[in-house]
Design an enzyme around this catalytic site. Structure first.
Site, short mmCIF file in Angstrom:
data_model
loop_
_atom_site.label_atom_id
_atom_site.label_comp_id
_atom_site.label_asym_id
_atom_site.label_seq_id
_atom_site.Cartn_x
_atom_site.Cartn_y
_atom_site.Cartn_z
CB THR A 17 -0.91 0.01 1.26
OG1 THR A 17 -1.60 -1.23 1.35
CG2 THR A 17 -1.92 1.13 1.20
CB SER A 112 3.80 4.55 8.11
OG SER A 112 2.75 5.41 8.40
CG HIS A 113 0.85 2.87 11.04
ND1 HIS A 113 0.96 3.06 9.68
CD2 HIS A 113 0.29 1.67 11.22
CE1 HIS A 113 0.45 2.01 9.07
NE2 HIS A 113 0.04 1.14 9.96
CG ASP A 276 2.05 8.41 11.24
OD1 ASP A 276 2.34 9.60 11.05
OD2 ASP A 276 2.02 7.57 10.31
CG ASP A 278 5.32 8.47 7.96
OD1 ASP A 278 4.40 8.23 8.76
OD2 ASP A 278 5.19 8.35 6.73
CG ASP A 280 1.88 9.71 6.72
OD1 ASP A 280 1.78 9.17 7.84
OD2 ASP A 280 2.17 9.08 5.68
NE ARG A 281 -1.37 5.64 9.19
CZ ARG A 281 -1.91 4.45 9.27
NH1 ARG A 281 -2.53 4.09 10.38
NH2 ARG A 281 -1.85 3.61 8.27
CD GLU A 362 -6.08 6.59 2.69
OE1 GLU A 362 -6.32 5.52 2.16
OE2 GLU A 362 -4.94 6.94 3.03
CE LYS A 375 -1.51 8.33 5.79
NZ LYS A 375 -0.93 7.52 4.70
C1 G16 Z 1 -0.72 3.70 4.38
C2 G16 Z 1 -1.28 4.36 3.17
C3 G16 Z 1 -2.70 4.77 3.45
C4 G16 Z 1 -3.50 3.58 3.87
C5 G16 Z 1 -2.85 2.94 5.07
C6 G16 Z 1 -3.51 1.63 5.49
O1 G16 Z 1 -0.63 4.62 5.41
O2 G16 Z 1 -0.53 5.50 2.85
O3 G16 Z 1 -3.21 5.33 2.29
O4 G16 Z 1 -4.80 3.95 4.18
O5 G16 Z 1 -1.52 2.63 4.77
O6 G16 Z 1 -3.35 0.70 4.49
P1 G16 Z 1 -3.68 -0.82 4.72
O7 G16 Z 1 -5.12 -0.86 5.15
O8 G16 Z 1 -3.44 -1.46 3.41
O9 G16 Z 1 -2.80 -1.31 5.84
P2 G16 Z 1 0.73 4.88 6.15
O10 G16 Z 1 0.42 5.96 7.15
O11 G16 Z 1 1.06 3.55 6.76
O12 G16 Z 1 1.68 5.28 5.08
#
Ligand code: G16
Length: 542
Positions: A17, A112-113, A276, A278, A280-281, A362, A375
């Site tokens: 993703t 990320s998170h 989070d 990085d 972005d959340r 999202e 984001k």
């Molecule tokens: C990433 C994507 C987001 C997505 C999220 C969850 O977020 O950038 O667009 O909504 O993962 O994805 P999944 O449901 O496939 O785990 P981040 O903040 O991890 O980069």
């Protein structure tokens, strides 16, 4: 001295993703990072003469990975690499830097998170010249290159000192070290009414921002405390740590439970937020109230005209398919289009570039706008503060008024984490096979109106992305979505998204899990999730 190192393809280097995410120790294996980075260069057709941005969220292995990538960019002839001091950049700041400096692309080091540390997760993602995550066409070219790689190019050179802003040179590549915070903070000052927010904070309004020991600490201290005058100490857990202090830097009620406790206490601050790993959340709270990401997006859409950067109105809005339809209600009332895309910020890029959407969000705690192509956690915090200043209402008052005006979409996501990957895949596949026959079936107390496997046709370039999640709508306004996460690094994570729409004026203040009881029961009746996955309850409820 350029070194050409023979190598062979490594299985599983397929971006998900959001880039390639693996256990940190996997990335630390000799040649693993190098193979993937060389495959990025190869997938792009080379980086000779190009300008790249580089930075990461500071997690364990960030420093070594940044040095490796600098050597590899120089060995492949990049003209310039703009790197955050100490190899640090939040994802939104990296997106902004790519755009503002006209770079050809950038590499962001982050999972990320996901937790960090030697036993946590690491990740690498490539963003294109628009500042956004690489679209599927680019990630497939990169993946393809990982399956054919035969050698990588690097330099025999000592590590660069990245601790001071300035210019230096590596082989023939210019390396520019920049303050990671300054440009981003200036952009925020352009978008928002800093005077109004400053006045709000000077009036006794108290806030608590939890940086979760991740990258936003220095950004939040500069913007919220230094520029906007929030009381010193308003930003907590502000020092970024390589393992995020052992925590899970995901801003939701489970992993940011300290913030929830503080915001539910009798002496709670007026506003609480977290971001989070990085940056972005985001998570938004008021005194005694948690705002779901889907509701936050809808409130921002309804009030954006009160904020200087969006005073001209929104051209359109977009949400990921699993995100609640609270946004759709606002779009309908304002006469603008609301797009539903697959999960993944990369799907918003075309809409933003084409000017068809100004605001996107999202359910997974991501909200942002056309100011960058990612984001943006602190942006969400600042737009909320600007809206609160303009409306002179509390968070709870804003929410109550919003639901009265537009109706309410009760919403929750139940995650079953690290479950057996085969069992989870079989559950989804069996469901897909039944979709044609589901309409009219009774699941618990709810009757299925329609069922589909979500497929998206990009309105800008016409590309089609299929199999993006099972979506079931019920008579009476309930909706259920099931999909497998594309960001986990162990086993599979099944996400069950639950929604119940209530038009009001009554029934607007039920406890969300109670309001969703019938949809939760319908999900179990549909496929016996808990029994099949060997769980008694979800691991995370947001
Ligand atoms: C990433 C994507 C987001 C997505 C999220 C969850 O977020 O950038 O667009 O909504 O993962 O994805 P999944 O449901 O496939 O785990 P981040 O903040 O991890 O980069």
């Amino acid at each position: 001295m350029i070194q050409i190192i023979p190598t062979q393809p490594i299985d599983g280097q397929k971006p998900g993703t959001s880039g390639l995410r693996k256990k940190t120790r996997v990335f630390m294996q000799p040649g693993y990072l190098e193979n993937f980075v060389q495959s990025i260069w190869n997938g792009l057709g080379g980086v000779a003469g190009k300008t790249l941005v580089l930075g990461g969220d500071g997690r364990f292995f960030n420093t070594e990975a940044a040095q490796t990538i600098l050597r590899m960019a120089a060995a492949s002839g990049a003209a310039r690499v703009i790197v955050g001091r100490d190899g640090l950049l939040s994802t939104p700041a990296a997106s902004h830097l790519i755009r503002s400096r006209g770079a050809d692309g950038g590499i962001i080091l982050s999972a990320s998170h996901n937790p960090g540390g030697a036993d946590g997760d690491f990740g690498v993602k490539y963003n294109t010249a628009n500042g956004g995550p690489a679209p599927e066409s680019v990630t497939s070219a990169i993946h393809d290159a990982t399956t054919r790689i035969a050698e990588y190019h690097t330099l025999d050179a000592p590590a660069l000192d990245l601790s001071q802003p300035g210019q230096t040179r590596l082989h023939q590549t210019e390396v520019e070290i920049v303050d990671p915070v300054a440009d981003y903070a200036d952009l925020m000052a352009e978008l928002f009414d800093f005077d109004a927010i400053r006045a709000l904070l000077a009036s006794g309004f108290r806030l608590r921002f939890d940086a979760m020991h991740a990258i936003t600490g220095p950004y939040a201290q500069e913007i919220l405390e230094a520029r906007l005058g929030a009381a010193p100490g308003s930003v907590v857990n502000a020092t970024p740590l390589p393992d995020f202090g052992g925590g899970h830097p995901d801003p939701n009620p489970v992993w940011a439970s300290d913030l929830v406790a503080a915001m539910m206490a009798p002496d709670a601050p007026d506003f609480g937020a977290a971001s989070d790993g990085d940056g972005d959340r985001n998570m938004i709270m008021g005194r005694g109230i948690y705002v779901t990401p889907s509701d936050s997006l809808a409130v921002i859409a309804a009030n954006a005209h009160l904020v200087p950067g969006y005073a001209g109105g929104l051209t359109g809005v977009a949400r990921s398919m699993p995100t609640s339809a609270a946004l759709d209600r606002v779009a309908a009332a304002r006469g603008i289009t609301c797009y539903a895309t697959p999960t993944g910020w990369k799907f918003f890029g075309n809409l933003l570039d084409a000017g068809q959407a100004t605001l996107c969000g999202e359910e997974s705690a991501g909200t942002g706008s056309d100011h960058i192509r990612e984001k943006d956690g602190l942006w969400a915090v600042l737009i909320w503060l600007n809206i609160l200043a303009a409306r002179t209402q509390s968070v709870a008052e804003v929410m109550t008024a919003h639901w009265q005006d537009f109706g309410r979409n009760y919403y929750s996501r139940h995650d079953y984490e690290e479950v057996d990957a085969e069992a989870a895949a079989a559950l989804i596949e069996e469901l897909r096979a039944r979709l044609d026959k589901l309409a009219g079936e009774k699941l618990g107390t709810l009757i299925v109106r329609e069922a589909e496997d979500f497929s998206y046709r990009d309105p800008v370039d016409g590309s089609v992305t299929a199999r993006q999640g099972v979506q079931i709508r019920f008579d009476g306004g309930a909706r259920l979505v099931l999909r497998l996460s594309g960001t986990g690094t162990a086993g599979a994570t099944l996400r069950v998204y639950l929604e119940q729409a209530v038009d009001g004026p009554d029934g607007l203040d039920t406890e969300p899990q109670a309001a969703l009881a019938e949809v939760i029961a319908a999900a179990e009746a549909l496929c016996g999730i808990r029994a099949r996955l060997g769980r008694t309850a979800p691991d995370v409820v947001t």
